[in-house]
Scaffold this motif. Structure first.
Motif, PDB file in Angstrom:
ATOM      1  N   ILE A 131       0.831  -1.211   0.000  1.00 59.87           N
ATOM      2  CA  ILE A 131       0.000   0.000   0.000  1.00 59.87           C
ATOM      3  C   ILE A 131       0.866   1.262   0.000  1.00 59.87           C
ATOM      4  O   ILE A 131       0.635   2.190  -0.782  1.00 59.87           O
ATOM      5  CB  ILE A 131      -0.970  -0.012   1.208  1.00 59.87           C
ATOM      6  CG1 ILE A 131      -2.013  -1.126   1.022  1.00 59.87           C
ATOM      7  CG2 ILE A 131      -1.657   1.334   1.380  1.00 59.87           C
ATOM      8  CD1 ILE A 131      -2.907  -1.365   2.217  1.00 59.87           C
ATOM      9  N   THR A 132       1.880   1.291   0.858  1.00 62.65           N
ATOM     10  CA  THR A 132       2.704   2.512   0.921  1.00 62.65           C
ATOM     11  C   THR A 132       3.479   2.714  -0.387  1.00 62.65           C
ATOM     12  O   THR A 132       3.598   3.837  -0.868  1.00 62.65           O
ATOM     13  CB  THR A 132       3.692   2.490   2.116  1.00 62.65           C
ATOM     14  OG1 THR A 132       4.400   1.247   2.091  1.00 62.65           O
ATOM     15  CG2 THR A 132       2.957   2.586   3.432  1.00 62.65           C
ATOM     16  N   ILE A 135       0.969   4.140  -2.910  1.00 64.34           N
ATOM     17  CA  ILE A 135       0.616   5.544  -2.629  1.00 64.34           C
ATOM     18  C   ILE A 135       1.772   6.470  -2.992  1.00 64.34           C
ATOM     19  O   ILE A 135       1.585   7.508  -3.630  1.00 64.34           O
ATOM     20  CB  ILE A 135       0.224   5.725  -1.140  1.00 64.34           C
ATOM     21  CG1 ILE A 135      -1.092   4.979  -0.845  1.00 64.34           C
ATOM     22  CG2 ILE A 135       0.073   7.203  -0.797  1.00 64.34           C
ATOM     23  CD1 ILE A 135      -1.511   5.008   0.622  1.00 64.34           C
ATOM     24  N   ASN A 140      -3.828   5.227  -6.645  1.00 68.16           N
ATOM     25  CA  ASN A 140      -4.934   5.054  -5.711  1.00 68.16           C
ATOM     26  C   ASN A 140      -4.892   3.618  -5.187  1.00 68.16           C
ATOM     27  O   ASN A 140      -4.389   2.723  -5.871  1.00 68.16           O
ATOM     28  CB  ASN A 140      -6.267   5.289  -6.426  1.00 68.16           C
ATOM     29  CG  ASN A 140      -6.350   6.676  -7.044  1.00 68.16           C
ATOM     30  OD1 ASN A 140      -6.484   7.651  -6.344  1.00 68.16           O
ATOM     31  ND2 ASN A 140      -6.237   6.748  -8.369  1.00 68.16           N
ATOM     32  N   VAL A 141      -5.431   3.403  -3.997  1.00 68.92           N
ATOM     33  CA  VAL A 141      -5.412   2.065  -3.412  1.00 68.92           C
ATOM     34  C   VAL A 141      -6.808   1.672  -2.941  1.00 68.92           C
ATOM     35  O   VAL A 141      -7.498   2.447  -2.285  1.00 68.92           O
ATOM     36  CB  VAL A 141      -4.436   1.998  -2.211  1.00 68.92           C
ATOM     37  CG1 VAL A 141      -4.552   0.646  -1.497  1.00 68.92           C
ATOM     38  CG2 VAL A 141      -3.002   2.240  -2.670  1.00 68.92           C
ATOM     39  N   LEU A 156      -1.543   6.139   7.115  1.00 67.95           N
ATOM     40  CA  LEU A 156      -1.826   5.778   5.723  1.00 67.95           C
ATOM     41  C   LEU A 156      -2.785   6.784   5.068  1.00 67.95           C
ATOM     42  O   LEU A 156      -2.596   7.167   3.910  1.00 67.95           O
ATOM     43  CB  LEU A 156      -2.417   4.361   5.633  1.00 67.95           C
ATOM     44  CG  LEU A 156      -1.423   3.212   5.880  1.00 67.95           C
ATOM     45  CD1 LEU A 156      -2.151   1.874   5.890  1.00 67.95           C
ATOM     46  CD2 LEU A 156      -0.311   3.214   4.832  1.00 67.95           C
ATOM     47  N   ALA A 160      -1.811   9.136   1.904  1.00 66.30           N
ATOM     48  CA  ALA A 160      -2.631   9.194   0.690  1.00 66.30           C
ATOM     49  C   ALA A 160      -2.998  10.644   0.379  1.00 66.30           C
ATOM     50  O   ALA A 160      -2.908  11.086  -0.770  1.00 66.30           O
ATOM     51  CB  ALA A 160      -3.885   8.343   0.858  1.00 66.30           C
ATOM     52  N   GLU A 161      -3.384  11.377   1.411  1.00 63.35           N
ATOM     53  CA  GLU A 161      -3.766  12.767   1.194  1.00 63.35           C
ATOM     54  C   GLU A 161      -2.567  13.577   0.680  1.00 63.35           C
ATOM     55  O   GLU A 161      -2.685  14.352  -0.270  1.00 63.35           O
ATOM     56  CB  GLU A 161      -4.300  13.369   2.494  1.00 63.35           C
ATOM     57  CG  GLU A 161      -5.133  14.611   2.206  1.00 63.35           C
ATOM     58  CD  GLU A 161      -5.640  15.288   3.467  1.00 63.35           C
ATOM     59  OE1 GLU A 161      -5.612  14.641   4.544  1.00 63.35           O
ATOM     60  OE2 GLU A 161      -6.038  16.462   3.366  1.00 63.35           O
ATOM     61  N   ASN A 163      -0.101  12.556  -0.991  1.00 68.85           N
ATOM     62  CA  ASN A 163       0.238  12.179  -2.360  1.00 68.85           C
ATOM     63  C   ASN A 163      -0.917  12.399  -3.350  1.00 68.85           C
ATOM     64  O   ASN A 163      -0.803  12.030  -4.525  1.00 68.85           O
ATOM     65  CB  ASN A 163       0.694  10.717  -2.413  1.00 68.85           C
ATOM     66  CG  ASN A 163       2.109  10.547  -1.864  1.00 68.85           C
ATOM     67  OD1 ASN A 163       3.082  10.714  -2.581  1.00 68.85           O
ATOM     68  ND2 ASN A 163       2.215  10.261  -0.568  1.00 68.85           N
ATOM     69  N   VAL A 165      -3.816  10.951  -3.619  1.00 71.20           N
ATOM     70  CA  VAL A 165      -4.501   9.763  -4.131  1.00 71.20           C
ATOM     71  C   VAL A 165      -5.560   9.297  -3.127  1.00 71.20           C
ATOM     72  O   VAL A 165      -5.601   9.756  -1.990  1.00 71.20           O
ATOM     73  CB  VAL A 165      -3.519   8.585  -4.392  1.00 71.20           C
ATOM     74  CG1 VAL A 165      -2.498   8.981  -5.450  1.00 71.20           C
ATOM     75  CG2 VAL A 165      -2.847   8.139  -3.100  1.00 71.20           C
ATOM     76  N   LEU A 167      -7.468   6.352  -0.842  1.00 69.84           N
ATOM     77  CA  LEU A 167      -7.298   5.059  -0.179  1.00 69.84           C
ATOM     78  C   LEU A 167      -8.690   4.630   0.255  1.00 69.84           C
ATOM     79  O   LEU A 167      -9.346   5.323   1.033  1.00 69.84           O
ATOM     80  CB  LEU A 167      -6.372   5.230   1.040  1.00 69.84           C
ATOM     81  CG  LEU A 167      -6.250   4.043   2.002  1.00 69.84           C
ATOM     82  CD1 LEU A 167      -5.711   2.803   1.295  1.00 69.84           C
ATOM     83  CD2 LEU A 167      -5.336   4.402   3.180  1.00 69.84           C
ATOM     84  N   GLY A 362      -7.338  12.167  -7.361  1.00 73.64           N
ATOM     85  CA  GLY A 362      -6.767  10.824  -7.402  1.00 73.64           C
ATOM     86  C   GLY A 362      -6.061  10.518  -8.711  1.00 73.64           C
ATOM     87  O   GLY A 362      -5.992   9.389  -9.163  1.00 73.64           O
TER      88      GLY A 362
END
Lengths: 366, 366
Positions: A131-132, A135, A140-141, A156, A160-161, A163, A165, A167, A362
């Motif tokens: 996941i990391t 991201i 997106n994950v 996490l 995501a925020e 980057n 994208v 999650l 995203g």
């Protein structure tokens, strides 16, 4: 916006090809036309990774073939044994089969990582690294893996925020039952003050059987024979699974920043048949209840609840009762697990990711 | 976009100032800061109409004063008896008090009509005229009035679409329980094949009391004494209310184009205590079930359901079980009525209208 022939591209890397992963592929196969018609989305699986190898095709894997290869050879790596239908020019499948998952996530062009490796509540791996990595590379994950979230959800979400994208993790709580969505999207304007739920189907099945007179050990064996309990049932029995789901709900619904360490939890191992019969006398039923109270204390423990409460469901069902400021108590009930059910939650998340992408969110791909 | 000091204007005309209307005003009063903080929205009530008159202020009515005036004088028309805090220059309150509701809807500048007059299932009036007038004048509509929808939902939705405005009605089904939202927004990617529900709290209360041994007449009197049943309880007892809600669900969730005429319905008047006791012997409970089956047949009728089904709720609760293609059976349970509960559903709709407006939808004002 990444447009192609009028539709937004949605290229997927799927890591983990067990029951849920395979059901996702079946769903994408059987619903392809309908998904395009209703959501303007043509998801394309560009890489699939299982514990033994990788199948890759930048123009999209043949989903039928992928399922057959997995069934006959036990791994998606065999997809490349016959180069028919796959690009062998720029991507050497055999090589990918031997290389690291991280490299696939980094190097294959895709908008979304779907993480479906097994939950590990000790260190969250391999999900956490997958996941990391995704991201950090602007992907997106969508995950159905509870481990990384239970152990590191606040960081996490922040990652995501940062980057740019998304999650998403609908399938981690309630299987296909949209418990997280209900709380997050259906009660706008109102405020959730507290909630309590039956979040683990296995323990609920065991307690339901004990209600019918079986001892704990008999009920556990019965659950095992029906495939509801693992060979090592500790994740369920000792409350870890329910606690992990509670962490996810607390972060997402209540805006808390918590991990497993913040939950006081106790499983059902010490629940005796006598306790259950005693509760019954008072119109109560003992259930493993995960709760977030008005003071935001997080707990998982066996508790007697009134048998007429909507929350009091039997068998492998899951149920959550939310107490809201203006609308009172609201309960959502559904199956808490299942391969196709959980795959449908992934599809739900993919649709959300796709819609955010079409609005320019995203899309922060490197 | 109609912007003012950075926020989207949301000027409201409220028609109908009974329990729900007053609770909406209380909600707007008590939650003003929070609504602005969380949704960037400053709703402003510019006109309120009750059966005896009108209160108008283009710069926004004083909500506290409005509630007091209603309490002391029984009508909002008295708001203008004392001109303090109200614009008397361009709008003469006394005149408005005597003029027609339609004129208020046409002439007062506003983005939304909130329709909260009582439900009338004979001809839908006055709600039907209020709603069509508002839509034709380019105003979004939020209604908690089931009558117009039960009788003319397909054409009202079409009219709204043609005029580029939104028509929302969360509070018409389930009170504050977001049954329509759950089905419409939480199950994307999946498909609802059928559903069945307990949509009327009054009949459910009566049947629950009969379960405890009361006759129909005793149970009805009990419901009356608790304020659950009207002096003329026919709307509830004979299934009209449940049928109206079923029509709304069928149109909104299943995309059908139906009205009351398309529902086969039967109330609980003929349910005898013997029927209930006989059902009990077989582990069943008789409930007034509204259903849409896989062939999209719409029915309301008393039916025996298994007492362990999640759908089987007691008292005045409402419950709906949706059968989905991939996620199995999903049940939502909550209070089906209540002034504050229903007002919170209106607020939910207002937030949705406001968000659509900020994206340029529902702004088609003349």
């Amino acid at each position: 916006m990444v447009e192609e022939e009028g539709w937004v591209k949605l290229r997927i890397i799927l890591v983990g090809f067990g029951v849920v992963g395979q059901n996702l592929v079946k769903l994408l196969l059987s619903r392809a036309d309908d998904i395009y018609l209703r959501y303007g989305m043509k998801p394309r699986l560009v890489a699939t990774v299982d514990s033994k190898g990788v199948a890759v095709s930048q123009s999209g894997l043949d989903l039928q073939r992928l399922l057959e290869v997995k069934r006959f050879y036990g791994t998606v790596a065999a997809y490349h044994k016959d180069v028919q239908g796959c690009e062998s020019a720029d991507i050497d499948g055999e090589n990918y089969g031997r290389c690291m998952v991280k490299e696939v996530i980094r190097e294959i062009d895709a908008e979304v990582l779907v993480e479906a490796t097994p939950t590990n509540l000790n260190d969250g791996e391999p999900g956490l690294s997958n996941i990391t990595t995704a991201i950090k590379h602007g992907r997106n994950v969508v995950t159905v893996n509870k481990g990384p979230l239970a152990l590191a959800m606040p960081s996490l979400l922040e990652l995501a925020e940062y980057n740019g994208v998304m999650l998403r993790f609908s399938g981690t709580v309630g299987g296909g039952t949209p418990i997280l969505e209900f709380a997050k999207h259906c009660l706008r304007g109102d405020r959730i003050l507290s909630f309590k739920g039956i979040l683990n189907g296995t323990t609920n099945y065991i307690l339901s059987m004990m209600e019918d007179g079986l001892t704990f050990d008999e009920a556990l064996n019965d659950a095992r024979s029906k495939g509801y309990a693992e060979a090592d049932p500790s994740l369920d029995i000792d409350g870890f699974d329910a606690a992990a789901k509670l962490v996810i709900m607390a972060n997402w619904i209540m805006g808390m920043k918590v991990t497993m360490r913040d939950v006081r939890f106790k499983g059902i191992r010490d629940v005796r048949l006598e306790d259950i019969l005693e509760a019954k006398k008072h119109g109560k039923v003992i259930k493993l209840i995960a709760s977030c109270d008005e003071s935001r204390r997080l707990k998982v423990e066996p508790m007697g609840i009134d048998k007429n409460e909507p929350l009091c469901v039997n068998g492998t069902l899951n149920a959550v009762t939310f107490t809201s400021e203006h609308s009172g108590e609201l309960t959502v009930i559904g199956k808490g697990a299942g391969g196709m059910e959980t795959a449908s939650a992934i599809l739900r998340d993919l649709i959300e990711v796709r819609e955010a992408m079409s609005m320019g969110i995203g899309l922060n791909r490197s």
